[in-house]
Design an enzyme around this catalytic site. Structure first.
Site, PDB file in Angstrom:
ATOM      1  N   LYS A 125       0.867  -1.186   0.000  1.00 54.37           N
ATOM      2  CA  LYS A 125       0.000   0.000   0.000  1.00 54.37           C
ATOM      3  C   LYS A 125       0.898   1.229   0.000  1.00 54.37           C
ATOM      4  O   LYS A 125       2.044   1.161   0.439  1.00 54.37           O
ATOM      5  CB  LYS A 125      -0.871   0.005   1.259  1.00 54.37           C
ATOM      6  CG  LYS A 125      -2.077   0.887   1.166  1.00 54.37           C
ATOM      7  CD  LYS A 125      -3.262   0.206   0.477  1.00 54.37           C
ATOM      8  CE  LYS A 125      -4.369   1.194   0.181  1.00 54.37           C
ATOM      9  NZ  LYS A 125      -5.571   0.526  -0.345  1.00 54.37           N
ATOM     10  N   ASP A 165      -6.997   4.453  -4.556  1.00 57.21           N
ATOM     11  CA  ASP A 165      -7.674   4.327  -3.259  1.00 57.21           C
ATOM     12  C   ASP A 165      -8.270   5.718  -3.013  1.00 57.21           C
ATOM     13  O   ASP A 165      -8.468   6.479  -3.976  1.00 57.21           O
ATOM     14  CB  ASP A 165      -6.669   3.918  -2.162  1.00 57.21           C
ATOM     15  CG  ASP A 165      -7.342   3.549  -0.832  1.00 57.21           C
ATOM     16  OD1 ASP A 165      -7.862   2.435  -0.727  1.00 57.21           O
ATOM     17  OD2 ASP A 165      -7.348   4.379   0.099  1.00 57.21           O
TER      18      ASP A 165
HETATM   19  P1  NDP Z   1     -12.813   8.044  -2.790  1.00 58.64           P
HETATM   20  O1  NDP Z   1     -11.723   9.008  -2.604  1.00 58.64           O
HETATM   21  O2  NDP Z   1     -13.373   7.819  -4.141  1.00 58.64           O
HETATM   22  O3  NDP Z   1     -14.033   8.393  -1.811  1.00 58.64           O
HETATM   23  C1  NDP Z   1     -13.857   8.455  -0.442  1.00 58.64           C
HETATM   24  C2  NDP Z   1     -15.180   8.862   0.177  1.00 58.64           C
HETATM   25  O4  NDP Z   1     -15.086   8.759   1.591  1.00 58.64           O
HETATM   26  C3  NDP Z   1     -15.558  10.307  -0.102  1.00 58.64           C
HETATM   27  O5  NDP Z   1     -16.939  10.421  -0.095  1.00 58.64           O
HETATM   28  C4  NDP Z   1     -14.931  11.033   1.084  1.00 58.64           C
HETATM   29  O6  NDP Z   1     -15.506  12.289   1.381  1.00 58.64           O
HETATM   30  C5  NDP Z   1     -15.212  10.065   2.195  1.00 58.64           C
HETATM   31  N1  NDP Z   1     -14.195  10.234   3.247  1.00 58.64           N
HETATM   32  C6  NDP Z   1     -12.855  10.117   3.111  1.00 58.64           C
HETATM   33  N2  NDP Z   1     -12.251  10.378   4.273  1.00 58.64           N
HETATM   34  C7  NDP Z   1     -13.230  10.648   5.130  1.00 58.64           C
HETATM   35  C8  NDP Z   1     -13.261  10.993   6.497  1.00 58.64           C
HETATM   36  N3  NDP Z   1     -12.127  11.113   7.206  1.00 58.64           N
HETATM   37  N4  NDP Z   1     -14.463  11.179   7.076  1.00 58.64           N
HETATM   38  C9  NDP Z   1     -15.615  11.039   6.380  1.00 58.64           C
HETATM   39  N5  NDP Z   1     -15.648  10.720   5.056  1.00 58.64           N
HETATM   40  C10 NDP Z   1     -14.476  10.541   4.473  1.00 58.64           C
HETATM   41  O7  NDP Z   1     -12.267   6.657  -2.176  1.00 58.64           O
HETATM   42  P2  NDP Z   1     -12.765   5.183  -2.435  1.00 58.64           P
HETATM   43  O8  NDP Z   1     -14.220   5.164  -2.647  1.00 58.64           O
HETATM   44  O9  NDP Z   1     -11.870   4.580  -3.425  1.00 58.64           O
HETATM   45  O10 NDP Z   1     -12.409   4.501  -1.024  1.00 58.64           O
HETATM   46  C11 NDP Z   1     -13.339   4.438   0.070  1.00 58.64           C
HETATM   47  C12 NDP Z   1     -12.912   3.331   1.023  1.00 58.64           C
HETATM   48  O11 NDP Z   1     -12.889   2.069   0.324  1.00 58.64           O
HETATM   49  C13 NDP Z   1     -11.515   3.487   1.616  1.00 58.64           C
HETATM   50  O12 NDP Z   1     -11.505   2.936   2.907  1.00 58.64           O
HETATM   51  C14 NDP Z   1     -10.655   2.612   0.706  1.00 58.64           C
HETATM   52  O13 NDP Z   1      -9.472   2.177   1.345  1.00 58.64           O
HETATM   53  C15 NDP Z   1     -11.611   1.457   0.463  1.00 58.64           C
HETATM   54  N6  NDP Z   1     -11.327   0.643  -0.717  1.00 58.64           N
HETATM   55  C16 NDP Z   1     -11.258   1.193  -1.955  1.00 58.64           C
HETATM   56  C17 NDP Z   1     -11.026   0.381  -3.049  1.00 58.64           C
HETATM   57  C18 NDP Z   1     -11.069   0.912  -4.449  1.00 58.64           C
HETATM   58  O14 NDP Z   1     -11.015   0.107  -5.384  1.00 58.64           O
HETATM   59  N7  NDP Z   1     -11.183   2.213  -4.671  1.00 58.64           N
HETATM   60  C19 NDP Z   1     -10.759  -1.045  -2.910  1.00 58.64           C
HETATM   61  C20 NDP Z   1     -10.934  -1.544  -1.556  1.00 58.64           C
HETATM   62  C21 NDP Z   1     -11.182  -0.700  -0.520  1.00 58.64           C
HETATM   63  P3  NDP Z   1     -14.673  13.650   1.099  1.00 58.64           P
HETATM   64  O15 NDP Z   1     -14.726  13.815  -0.388  1.00 58.64           O
HETATM   65  O16 NDP Z   1     -15.388  14.697   1.858  1.00 58.64           O
HETATM   66  O17 NDP Z   1     -13.282  13.408   1.612  1.00 58.64           O
END
Ligand code: NDP
Length: 448
Positions: A125, A165
């Site tokens: 990662k 991510d």
């Molecule tokens: P994105 O950046 O596309 O979206 C993240 C989302 O989560 C946004 O809506 C963001 O809001 C919100 N968010 C992030 N940090 C915080 C916080 N501290 N408090 C509240 N909301 C928060 O990321 P992904 O959708 O790719 O990832 C989301 C989760 O899924 C993560 O945990 C990631 O590790 C996991 N994941 C992702 C994969 C992938 O293929 N993308 C694969 C496996 C797991 P804001 O815009 O306001 O920050």
């Protein structure tokens, strides 16, 4: 068990400033106790001491110049945690909260997740404390190029293949790949989540969210249930959340919330996903803008400030898809009190240890992230397979492979949990099933 507890105590001492890593390690190590009782040879080979120590950590300076001409410096990381079963594989996270503890927790979880997919990929990662939110395209490009100026030395199609991510989507992957190609002068698969025009796979964008819903659907099916008519709370509005919501709606679920870090939207009639896609995928805006899409007298939705309040919304199925530790003990108890039947994690470690214990001590069916969100990395491995065979599969082909992978993960963790006497405990099932394959590969390869 004394051996596991000793390793954990040592880990806590050595990594005292890394709470997220300690949290992930505690959950995983404690669930592996029955395996070490069955396999004393693992202890003799110092397997756990080796597993918790990354094979390599790279930390580097990322200097770039912003639109005002000011020099900015961020910190870059790549943790190459374990390559026993294949090249390191795992995303890059760009978010202001990123530090070594977060990258190590994600990398550690990734080892077992990647093993669960059945593909030959090790765990890694990386990321940076750079936040693309509010930056111009030009600033994001300059940052990505500077980040890759160091990272390129440490990655490669047979060594380490990063992906996206939080904060790293198609735009960032494109800039990172462009700079990599310029530096090494080879067009090969070194980042997944690439654009379709230069080697990406159909259905990769949808894979984590769709995969989450496929595995949830399988858990429902085993209980003679389905998404049909269920109230579904989705947190987040990024890549995982959007496509989890899309598939849940397609299967008849009523998705009533989505959120970002400022708060959540609630729409009893069901979230209109095309509005969310436009706000997040095109405008890169805030979730509160959802309300602007309605005429005043037709407004059915509301915006509630504070993203963690989302767990107060009564639902049958909760799909946390935002970030780590978004569900604490109180939120878990609220979900339980409100009659939630399924908590299935799209995000990595969205539940604190205390929240996890609330779920495990209840009737809730709890699918932890390392199993439930493995569809993303599994489809990344399918992208790698297409690149190396110079084939391009259709959306349906990739999607049906993804669905099979998720069903197999469910069956595997369900069986292992039963075999070890922990029926319906998918934390035990996921950790043990993921670990055994890695452990056997490490045993075969000697003390390295
Ligand atoms: P994105 O950046 O596309 O979206 C993240 C989302 O989560 C946004 O809506 C963001 O809001 C919100 N968010 C992030 N940090 C915080 C916080 N501290 N408090 C509240 N909301 C928060 O990321 P992904 O959708 O790719 O990832 C989301 C989760 O899924 C993560 O945990 C990631 O590790 C996991 N994941 C992702 C994969 C992938 O293929 N993308 C694969 C496996 C797991 P804001 O815009 O306001 O920050």
């Amino acid at each position: 068990m004394a051996y596991v507890q000793d390793v954990l105590e040592d880990l806590k001492k050595k990594n005292a400033n890394e709470p997220e890593f300690v949290q992930a390690a505690t959950e995983i190590l404690e669930s592996l106790e029955p395996v070490f009782e069955k396999h004393p040879e693992y202890q003799k080979a110092g397997l756990l001491e080796r597993l918790v120590e990354p094979e390599r950590i790279v930390m580097f300076r990322v200097p770039w110049v912003d639109d005002e001409g000011k020099v900015q410096v961020n910190r870059g990381y790549r943790v190459q945690f374990n390559s026993a079963i294949g090249p390191y594989k795992g995303g890059l996270r760009f978010h202001e909260s990123v530090n070594i503890s977060i990258i190590k927790f994600l990398g550690f979880e990734q080892i077992l997740k990647n093993s669960l997919t059945g593909m030959l990929i090790g765990g890694g990662k990386g990321g940076s404390d750079f936040d693309p939110k509010g930056k111009s395209d030009d600033e994001v490009m300059k940052f990505c190029q500077s980040f890759m100026n160091e990272l390129y030395r440490h990655i490669g199609p047979e060594t380490d293949v990063p992906a996206g991510d939080i904060g790293v989507g198609a735009r960032e992957v494109g800039y990172l790949f462009g700079q990599y190609k310029r530096l090494v002068n080879v067009h090969h698969c070194v980042l997944t989540g690439s654009g379709l025009e230069y080697g990406g796979s159909l259905a990769r964008k949808e894979a984590t969210g769709y995969g989450l819903v496929y595995i949830t659907e399988e858990a429902l099916k085993h209980r003679k249930d389905s998404f049909e008519g269920k109230r579904v709370v989705v947190s987040g509005s990024g890549n995982v959340a959007i496509y989890a919501a899309e598939k849940a709606i397609e299967l008849g679920g009523n998705v009533i919330t989505m959120s970002d870090s400022s708060g959540y939207i609630y729409d009893e009639n069901g979230i209109n996903l095309s509005f969310v896609k436009e706000i997040k995928e095109i405008k890169r805006g805030r979730i509160s803008e959802y309300l602007d899409y309605f005429k005043k007298d037709e407004l059915t939705a509301e915006f509630v400030e504070g993203s963690t309040n989302i767990w107060n919304v009564k639902c049958d199925i909760a799909l946390p898809c935002a970030t780590q530790n978004e569900i604490d003990e109180d939120a878990a108890k609220t979900l339980l009190k409100n009659g939630t039947k399924y908590v299935c994690e799209g995000a990595n470690m969205p539940s604190t240890l205390e929240a996890t214990n609330v779920f495990l001590d209840s009737e809730i069916i709890y699918l932890p992230g390392k199993a439930a969100n493995a569809g993303g990395v599994a489809t990344s491995a399918l992208e790698m397979a297409q690149r190396s065979s110079k084939l391009h599969w259709s959306f349906d082909e990739v999607d049906s492979k993804l669905k099979n992978i998720m069903i197999n993960i469910y069956k595997n963790i369900d069986k292992i949990a039963k075999d070890y006497g922990f029926e319906d405990n998918y934390v035990m099932g996921s950790n043990i099933a993921g670990f055994i394959k890695v452990a056997n590969a490490m045993m075969a390869q000697g003390i390295v």
